[in-house]
Scaffold this motif. Structure first.
Motif, PDB file in Angstrom:
ATOM      1  N   ASP A 131      13.508   1.935  -3.134  1.00 24.03           N
ATOM      2  CA  ASP A 131      13.597   2.349  -3.910  1.00 24.03           C
ATOM      3  C   ASP A 131      12.334   3.247  -3.184  1.00 24.03           C
ATOM      4  OD1 ASP A 131      15.404   3.053  -5.970  1.00 24.03           O
ATOM      5  OD2 ASP A 131      14.458   1.427  -6.586  1.00 24.03           O
ATOM      6  N   PHE A 132      11.903   1.703  -2.390  1.00 15.13           N
ATOM      7  CA  PHE A 132      10.492   2.865  -1.500  1.00 15.13           C
ATOM      8  C   PHE A 132      10.038   4.011  -0.825  1.00 15.13           C
ATOM      9  CE2 PHE A 132       6.884   2.625   1.943  1.00 15.13           C
ATOM     10  CZ  PHE A 132       5.885   2.361   1.404  1.00 15.13           C
ATOM     11  N   ASP A 133       9.202   4.619  -1.315  1.00 11.40           N
ATOM     12  CA  ASP A 133       9.203   5.668  -0.944  1.00 11.40           C
ATOM     13  C   ASP A 133       7.553   6.320  -0.220  1.00 11.40           C
ATOM     14  OD1 ASP A 133       9.098   8.844   0.115  1.00 11.40           O
ATOM     15  OD2 ASP A 133      10.563   9.561  -1.698  1.00 11.40           O
ATOM     16  N   VAL A 134       7.734   6.439   1.815  1.00 10.80           N
ATOM     17  CA  VAL A 134       6.637   6.345   1.823  1.00 10.80           C
ATOM     18  C   VAL A 134       5.790   7.780   1.858  1.00 10.80           C
ATOM     19  CG1 VAL A 134       7.435   7.508   4.406  1.00 10.80           C
ATOM     20  CG2 VAL A 134       5.173   6.009   4.293  1.00 10.80           C
ATOM     21  N   GLU A 135       6.134   8.637   1.829  1.00  9.23           N
ATOM     22  CA  GLU A 135       5.925  10.025   1.058  1.00  9.23           C
ATOM     23  C   GLU A 135       5.412   9.813  -0.410  1.00  9.23           C
ATOM     24  OE1 GLU A 135       5.305  13.257   3.117  1.00  9.23           O
ATOM     25  OE2 GLU A 135       6.198  11.505   4.621  1.00  9.23           O
ATOM     26  N   ARG A 136       5.740   9.559  -0.999  1.00 11.43           N
ATOM     27  CA  ARG A 136       5.819   9.602  -2.604  1.00 11.43           C
ATOM     28  C   ARG A 136       4.478   8.434  -2.614  1.00 11.43           C
ATOM     29  NH1 ARG A 136      10.028   8.240  -4.861  1.00 11.43           N
ATOM     30  NH2 ARG A 136      10.260   5.788  -4.689  1.00 11.43           N
ATOM     31  N   TYR A 137       4.479   7.664  -2.325  1.00 17.83           N
ATOM     32  CA  TYR A 137       2.882   6.435  -2.158  1.00 17.83           C
ATOM     33  C   TYR A 137       1.826   7.333  -1.705  1.00 17.83           C
ATOM     34  CZ  TYR A 137       0.604   2.119  -1.074  1.00 17.83           C
ATOM     35  OH  TYR A 137      -0.210   1.049  -1.137  1.00 17.83           O
ATOM     36  N   SER A 138       1.872   7.620  -0.038  1.00 20.81           N
ATOM     37  CA  SER A 138       0.843   8.029   0.317  1.00 20.81           C
ATOM     38  C   SER A 138       0.413   9.717  -0.341  1.00 20.81           C
ATOM     39  CB  SER A 138       1.113   8.711   1.827  1.00 20.81           C
ATOM     40  OG  SER A 138       2.287   9.730   2.065  1.00 20.81           O
ATOM     41  N   ALA A 139       0.774  10.333  -1.247  1.00 23.65           N
ATOM     42  CA  ALA A 139       0.804  10.870  -1.574  1.00 23.65           C
ATOM     43  C   ALA A 139      -0.284  10.613  -2.758  1.00 23.65           C
ATOM     44  CB  ALA A 139       1.704  11.824  -2.464  1.00 23.65           C
ATOM     45  N   GLN A 140      -0.526   9.061  -2.779  1.00 21.06           N
ATOM     46  CA  GLN A 140      -1.111   8.761  -4.071  1.00 21.06           C
ATOM     47  C   GLN A 140      -3.011   9.030  -3.580  1.00 21.06           C
ATOM     48  OE1 GLN A 140       0.619   5.047  -6.635  1.00 21.06           O
ATOM     49  NE2 GLN A 140       0.941   4.715  -4.141  1.00 21.06           N
ATOM     50  N   ALA A 141      -2.692   9.211  -2.363  1.00 20.64           N
ATOM     51  CA  ALA A 141      -3.986   9.201  -1.458  1.00 20.64           C
ATOM     52  C   ALA A 141      -4.904  10.643  -1.446  1.00 20.64           C
ATOM     53  CB  ALA A 141      -4.915   8.230  -0.790  1.00 20.64           C
ATOM     54  N   PHE A 142      -5.881  10.825  -1.067  1.00 21.87           N
ATOM     55  CA  PHE A 142      -6.312  12.190  -0.304  1.00 21.87           C
ATOM     56  C   PHE A 142      -6.629  11.754   1.629  1.00 21.87           C
ATOM     57  CE2 PHE A 142      -9.198  14.485   1.210  1.00 21.87           C
ATOM     58  CZ  PHE A 142      -9.538  15.278   1.020  1.00 21.87           C
ATOM     59  N   GLY A 143      -6.564  10.723   1.662  1.00 19.83           N
ATOM     60  CA  GLY A 143      -6.515  10.415   2.733  1.00 19.83           C
ATOM     61  C   GLY A 143      -5.714   9.563   3.084  1.00 19.83           C
ATOM     62  N   SER A 144      -6.056   8.084   3.837  1.00 20.00           N
ATOM     63  CA  SER A 144      -5.374   7.009   4.445  1.00 20.00           C
ATOM     64  C   SER A 144      -5.769   5.261   3.005  1.00 20.00           C
ATOM     65  CB  SER A 144      -5.444   6.977   5.055  1.00 20.00           C
ATOM     66  OG  SER A 144      -6.439   6.242   5.789  1.00 20.00           O
ATOM     67  N   PHE A 145      -6.597   5.431   1.820  1.00 20.21           N
ATOM     68  CA  PHE A 145      -6.973   5.090   1.387  1.00 20.21           C
ATOM     69  C   PHE A 145      -6.896   4.785  -0.219  1.00 20.21           C
ATOM     70  CE2 PHE A 145     -10.071   3.468  -1.599  1.00 20.21           C
ATOM     71  CZ  PHE A 145     -10.328   2.075  -1.762  1.00 20.21           C
ATOM     72  N   PHE A 146      -6.131   3.675  -0.896  1.00 19.16           N
ATOM     73  CA  PHE A 146      -5.681   3.889  -1.899  1.00 19.16           C
ATOM     74  C   PHE A 146      -6.364   3.225  -2.671  1.00 19.16           C
ATOM     75  CE2 PHE A 146      -2.758   2.725  -5.279  1.00 19.16           C
ATOM     76  CZ  PHE A 146      -2.511   3.954  -6.530  1.00 19.16           C
ATOM     77  N   SER A 147      -6.608   3.510  -4.398  1.00 22.72           N
ATOM     78  CA  SER A 147      -7.232   2.567  -4.926  1.00 22.72           C
ATOM     79  C   SER A 147      -6.670   2.930  -7.003  1.00 22.72           C
ATOM     80  CB  SER A 147      -8.762   2.407  -4.488  1.00 22.72           C
ATOM     81  OG  SER A 147      -9.206   1.084  -5.580  1.00 22.72           O
ATOM     82  N   ASP A 148      -6.142   1.678  -7.141  1.00 22.51           N
ATOM     83  CA  ASP A 148      -5.699   1.972  -8.216  1.00 22.51           C
ATOM     84  C   ASP A 148      -7.632   2.320  -9.436  1.00 22.51           C
ATOM     85  OD1 ASP A 148      -3.183   1.978  -8.811  1.00 22.51           O
ATOM     86  OD2 ASP A 148      -4.057  -0.346  -8.936  1.00 22.51           O
ATOM     87  N   ALA A 149      -8.569   2.558  -8.837  1.00 24.76           N
ATOM     88  CA  ALA A 149      -9.972   1.994  -9.814  1.00 24.76           C
ATOM     89  C   ALA A 149     -10.447   3.757  -9.464  1.00 24.76           C
ATOM     90  CB  ALA A 149     -10.631   0.913  -9.097  1.00 24.76           C
ATOM     91  N   GLU A 150      -9.464   4.035  -8.405  1.00 24.74           N
ATOM     92  CA  GLU A 150     -10.369   5.983  -8.272  1.00 24.74           C
ATOM     93  C   GLU A 150      -9.287   6.695  -8.459  1.00 24.74           C
ATOM     94  OE1 GLU A 150     -12.077   5.930  -3.842  1.00 24.74           O
ATOM     95  OE2 GLU A 150     -13.088   4.141  -4.428  1.00 24.74           O
ATOM     96  N   HIS A 151      -7.673   6.440  -8.912  1.00 25.13           N
ATOM     97  CA  HIS A 151      -6.974   6.942  -8.850  1.00 25.13           C
ATOM     98  C   HIS A 151      -7.291   8.106 -10.196  1.00 25.13           C
ATOM     99  CE1 HIS A 151      -2.914   9.068  -9.422  1.00 25.13           C
ATOM    100  NE2 HIS A 151      -2.487   8.748  -7.865  1.00 25.13           N
ATOM    101  N   GLY A 152      -6.674   9.232  -9.701  1.00 20.35           N
ATOM    102  CA  GLY A 152      -6.965  10.219 -11.189  1.00 20.35           C
ATOM    103  C   GLY A 152      -7.387  11.766 -10.888  1.00 20.35           C
ATOM    104  N   PRO A 153      -7.637  12.118 -11.687  1.00 18.59           N
ATOM    105  CA  PRO A 153      -7.383  14.090 -11.576  1.00 18.59           C
ATOM    106  C   PRO A 153      -8.492  14.496 -10.836  1.00 18.59           C
ATOM    107  CG  PRO A 153      -6.952  14.035 -13.856  1.00 18.59           C
ATOM    108  CD  PRO A 153      -7.457  11.989 -13.435  1.00 18.59           C
ATOM    109  N   VAL A 154      -8.321  15.606 -10.169  1.00 20.72           N
ATOM    110  CA  VAL A 154      -9.535  16.252  -9.145  1.00 20.72           C
ATOM    111  C   VAL A 154      -9.241  17.820  -9.230  1.00 20.72           C
ATOM    112  CG1 VAL A 154     -10.367  16.054  -6.618  1.00 20.72           C
ATOM    113  CG2 VAL A 154      -9.338  13.406  -7.617  1.00 20.72           C
ATOM    114  N   ARG A 155     -11.122  17.571  -9.647  1.00 19.84           N
ATOM    115  CA  ARG A 155     -11.454  19.545  -9.709  1.00 19.84           C
ATOM    116  C   ARG A 155     -12.368  20.142  -9.272  1.00 19.84           C
ATOM    117  NH1 ARG A 155     -12.984  20.302 -14.740  1.00 19.84           N
ATOM    118  NH2 ARG A 155     -11.836  22.757 -15.202  1.00 19.84           N
ATOM    119  N   TRP A 156     -11.369  20.391  -7.923  1.00 18.69           N
ATOM    120  CA  TRP A 156     -13.016  21.582  -7.145  1.00 18.69           C
ATOM    121  C   TRP A 156     -12.903  23.042  -7.649  1.00 18.69           C
ATOM    122  CZ3 TRP A 156     -10.540  18.966  -2.244  1.00 18.69           C
ATOM    123  CH2 TRP A 156     -11.066  17.382  -1.831  1.00 18.69           C
ATOM    124  N   ARG A 157     -14.162  23.359  -6.689  1.00 18.24           N
ATOM    125  CA  ARG A 157     -14.593  24.667  -7.697  1.00 18.24           C
ATOM    126  C   ARG A 157     -14.811  25.581  -6.233  1.00 18.24           C
ATOM    127  NH1 ARG A 157     -17.147  26.759 -12.484  1.00 18.24           N
ATOM    128  NH2 ARG A 157     -18.626  25.458 -11.156  1.00 18.24           N
TER     129      ARG A 157
END
Length: 316
Positions: A215-241
């Motif tokens: 069930d591991f999907d590298v695309e789904r996994y990497s989409a959790q991060a903006f670049g290559s770093f992922f952290s549960d503590a920093e994961h959340g909605p982002v809004r830029w204008r």
């Protein structure tokens, strides 16, 4: 080679391509002349002899190697992510024609090889300056992904007083500003962890097999991060204008695979997605100067201010 290259092949090219000595290369050329009736030879100004084939009927050479098909798939993936959609489509057409000309049993193995290579080369960010990565490590990991087998690494985490050995189950490699091995500890919990390549001091293959998570999907996994770093503590909605002056340019960017773009009444552009990695986002947003404003999260807004003031001492 003789049919595809404009000048044909020479003794020196055969020696270099197949890494053989001159006597072996000459035997190969003699066999080549015996097997094909349409061989033509000519000598250049340096008195080097060249062999070529012309007007040869279609021959199913059966020489589409696994690595070649995998390289085509990687090139298609890269072209698509670079925004070169016409080139990606042309490469897809070429690949499909090649695949269609080969037998199903032959292509099954090549396609499986290609899928593993794509998995091992998952991309988490758009092209940008990246750190050099050990070719030896990548080849070792690729072999491990094919089997699959455990890998032993000597790794020093951010909180470790020194390097320590770990036995891991490799599942993918994420390539970005930094490169990460995505793996699970063989003797620990079943959580996926990121191991930075620059903190891996040694890597060794083993013969111990493990069962890959289907069930591991590298695309789904990497989409959790903006670049290559992922952290549960920093994961959340982002809004830029983005300001009206930068809205048209920003609209052409793929900041994240799941982004949503909204045109606002004043001509500005709202970009929204969910991901992790405040520092990598701030590094990118600095390039936009004052043309971008972070609306959410507050932590990213503060991080961007600190980066602009030069207060963040973390290196890429």
């Amino acid at each position: 080679m003789a049919n595809a290259r404009r000048r044909g092949i020479s003794l020196r090219l055969i020696m270099e391509e197949f890494e053989v000595e001159e006597r072996t290369a000459r035997r190969m050329l003699r066999k080549f002349e015996d097997l094909f009736g349409g061989v033509e030879t000519w000598d250049d100004n340096d008195r080097r002899r060249w062999w070529s084939l012309h007007d040869v009927p279609y021959i199913q050479h059966r020489v589409l190697r696994e690595k070649e098909l995998a390289a085509l798939d990687l090139a298609i993936r890269r072209a698509g992510r670079d925004g070169a959609h016409d080139e990606a489509k042309a490469l897809e057409t070429a690949r499909d024609r090649l695949v269609a000309s080969y037998s199903r049993p032959l292509m099954h193995g090549a396609k499986k090889y290609s899928e593993l290579l794509l998995l091992a080369n998952g991309f988490a960010s758009r092209p940008e300056p990246t750190r050099k990565v050990s070719e030896e490590y990548l080849n070792l990991l690729f072999t491990s992904l094919r089997r699959p087998t455990l890998v032993e690494i000597l790794y020093q985490g951010a909180r470790d007083p020194g390097p320590r050995k770990r036995l891991v189950e490799p599942h993918a490699v994420i390539v970005g500003t930094r490169h990460y091995l995505i793996a699970r500890n063989a003797d620990g919990d079943r959580e996926y962890r990121q191991f930075r390549f620059d903190r891996i001091f040694e890597m060794h293959a083993t013969v111990q097999p493990f069962e890959r998570d289907p069930d591991f999907d590298v695309e789904r996994y990497s989409a959790q991060a903006f670049g290559s770093f992922f952290s549960d503590a920093e994961h959340g909605p982002v809004r830029w204008r983005f300001a009206p002056s930068a809205a048209a340019t920003a609209r052409e960017f793929m900041f994240h695979p799941d982004q949503e773009l909204t045109d606002l009444e004043d001509g500005s552009l709202l970009v929204e997605f969910t991901a992790s990695g405040w520092l990598e986002m701030a590094w990118h947003l600095v390039k936009w100067g004052k043309a971008v404003e972070v609306l959410d999260p507050p932590e990213l807004k503060e991080m961007l201010k600190r980066v602009r003031r030069g207060e963040v001492e973390v290196l890429p």
